[in-house]
Design an enzyme around this catalytic site. Structure first.
Site, PDB file in Angstrom:
ATOM      1  N   ARG A 117      10.467  28.822  23.458  1.00 15.34           N
ATOM      2  CA  ARG A 117       9.567  28.101  22.545  1.00 15.34           C
ATOM      3  C   ARG A 117       8.188  27.996  23.194  1.00 15.34           C
ATOM      4  O   ARG A 117       8.078  27.842  24.406  1.00 15.34           O
ATOM      5  CB  ARG A 117      10.157  26.716  22.310  1.00 15.34           C
ATOM      6  CG  ARG A 117       9.540  25.911  21.236  1.00 15.34           C
ATOM      7  CD  ARG A 117      10.349  24.649  20.959  1.00 15.34           C
ATOM      8  NE  ARG A 117      11.543  25.005  20.183  1.00 15.34           N
ATOM      9  CZ  ARG A 117      12.725  24.411  20.316  1.00 15.34           C
ATOM     10  NH1 ARG A 117      12.887  23.438  21.191  1.00 15.34           N
ATOM     11  NH2 ARG A 117      13.744  24.774  19.568  1.00 15.34           N
TER      12      ARG A 117
ATOM     13  N   ASN B  46      14.130  16.511  27.516  1.00 15.39           N
ATOM     14  CA  ASN B  46      14.783  17.786  27.795  1.00 15.39           C
ATOM     15  C   ASN B  46      15.290  17.802  29.224  1.00 15.39           C
ATOM     16  O   ASN B  46      14.516  17.541  30.152  1.00 15.39           O
ATOM     17  CB  ASN B  46      13.784  18.944  27.652  1.00 15.39           C
ATOM     18  CG  ASN B  46      13.253  19.092  26.263  1.00 15.39           C
ATOM     19  OD1 ASN B  46      13.980  19.430  25.347  1.00 15.39           O
ATOM     20  ND2 ASN B  46      11.957  18.825  26.089  1.00 15.39           N
TER      21      ASN B  46
ATOM     22  N   ASP C 210      14.587  25.364  29.930  1.00  9.55           N
ATOM     23  CA  ASP C 210      15.297  24.380  29.117  1.00  9.55           C
ATOM     24  C   ASP C 210      16.793  24.589  29.309  1.00  9.55           C
ATOM     25  O   ASP C 210      17.305  25.665  29.041  1.00  9.55           O
ATOM     26  CB  ASP C 210      14.903  24.572  27.654  1.00  9.55           C
ATOM     27  CG  ASP C 210      15.549  23.572  26.726  1.00  9.55           C
ATOM     28  OD1 ASP C 210      16.767  23.335  26.850  1.00  9.55           O
ATOM     29  OD2 ASP C 210      14.855  23.049  25.850  1.00  9.55           O
TER      30      ASP C 210
ATOM     31  N   ASP D 149      19.257  22.939  27.694  1.00 10.08           N
ATOM     32  CA  ASP D 149      20.036  22.584  26.500  1.00 10.08           C
ATOM     33  C   ASP D 149      20.305  21.097  26.322  1.00 10.08           C
ATOM     34  O   ASP D 149      20.164  20.602  25.210  1.00 10.08           O
ATOM     35  CB  ASP D 149      21.379  23.331  26.445  1.00 10.08           C
ATOM     36  CG  ASP D 149      21.232  24.813  26.726  1.00 10.08           C
ATOM     37  OD1 ASP D 149      20.381  25.460  26.098  1.00 10.08           O
ATOM     38  OD2 ASP D 149      21.953  25.313  27.614  1.00 10.08           O
TER      39      ASP D 149
ATOM     40  N   ASP E 117      19.848  17.284  25.931  1.00 10.17           N
ATOM     41  CA  ASP E 117      18.707  16.470  25.539  1.00 10.17           C
ATOM     42  C   ASP E 117      19.168  15.021  25.392  1.00 10.17           C
ATOM     43  O   ASP E 117      20.336  14.763  25.110  1.00 10.17           O
ATOM     44  CB  ASP E 117      18.139  16.941  24.197  1.00 10.17           C
ATOM     45  CG  ASP E 117      17.736  18.406  24.226  1.00 10.17           C
ATOM     46  OD1 ASP E 117      16.892  18.776  25.059  1.00 10.17           O
ATOM     47  OD2 ASP E 117      18.268  19.179  23.409  1.00 10.17           O
TER      48      ASP E 117
ATOM     49  N   GLU F 107      26.294  22.949  23.161  1.00 11.61           N
ATOM     50  CA  GLU F 107      25.370  24.053  23.406  1.00 11.61           C
ATOM     51  C   GLU F 107      25.227  24.295  24.912  1.00 11.61           C
ATOM     52  O   GLU F 107      25.195  25.436  25.370  1.00 11.61           O
ATOM     53  CB  GLU F 107      24.007  23.739  22.787  1.00 11.61           C
ATOM     54  CG  GLU F 107      22.975  24.837  22.976  1.00 11.61           C
ATOM     55  CD  GLU F 107      21.614  24.466  22.398  1.00 11.61           C
ATOM     56  OE1 GLU F 107      20.723  25.319  22.489  1.00 11.61           O
ATOM     57  OE2 GLU F 107      21.440  23.345  21.877  1.00 11.61           O
TER      58      GLU F 107
END
Length: 175
Positions: A23, A87, A103, A105, A107, A123
């Site tokens: 992202r 995150n 990242d 995954d 959160d 995830e």
């Protein structure tokens, strides 16, 4: 590592453990930057996903990155209070292209009343297996989930009552 200048607009790049770009946030304003800490802000900024889709954020956000923390914190200013999206990630680095992190995954969403919810455990497990996260990384990440929860409960750092408001006031001087 390059340290961005206060007032400079930078991009933020989020990657996955396997190295692919996840992202990108455009036009994010640097409010403070040192070797250890970067605080940035944005409002209605374009975010581009790895598949090319893009969207615009809905509210002002203050983002906190620390070079020794395996998480980053986004404080979103909404009409009914400050929401945090945290995150679990690698510590950040900065280069001429962007502020970057991996990242991982997991959160944590924190509500204005400071209740919170751990998200995306499924995830995380799926990606941990697919991308072969080393056991040492798995341990660091789980330790940092606990550290982040401690910060939330203690109202430490970006979770302190005045943190987001004071940095948002600073951000408004750049607009």
């Amino acid at each position: 590592m390059r340290i961005p200048m206060e007032g400079e607009n930078i991009q933020i790049h989020s990657y996955k453990h396997d190295g692919h770009l996840h992202r990108v946030w455009e036009d994010t304003t640097v409010l403070k930057a040192t070797q250890k800490l970067v605080i940035v802000a944005n409002d209605r900024v374009r975010v581009t996903e790895s598949d090319g889709r893009s969207w615009i954020t809905r509210e002002p956000a203050i983002c906190y990155f620390h070079s020794q923390a395996w998480f980053n914190v986004i404080g979103m200013l909404r009409e009914d209070g400050i929401y945090y999206y945290c995150n679990i990630s690698s510590p950040f680095i900065c280069d001429d292209e962007a502020l970057k992190y991996i990242d991982y995954d997991l959160d944590i969403k924190v509500y204005p009343d400071m209740t919170f919810q751990l998200l995306d455990e499924d995830e995380y497990e799926r990606h941990r297996r697919q991308m072969n996260y080393p056991d040492v990384i798995d341990g660091i990440l789980k330790k940092n989930v606990n550290q982040l929860i401690f910060w939330i409960r203690q109202r430490k750092g970006p979770f302190s009552a005045e943190f987001i408001d004071s940095w948002y006031e600073r951000y408004l001087t750049y607009r």
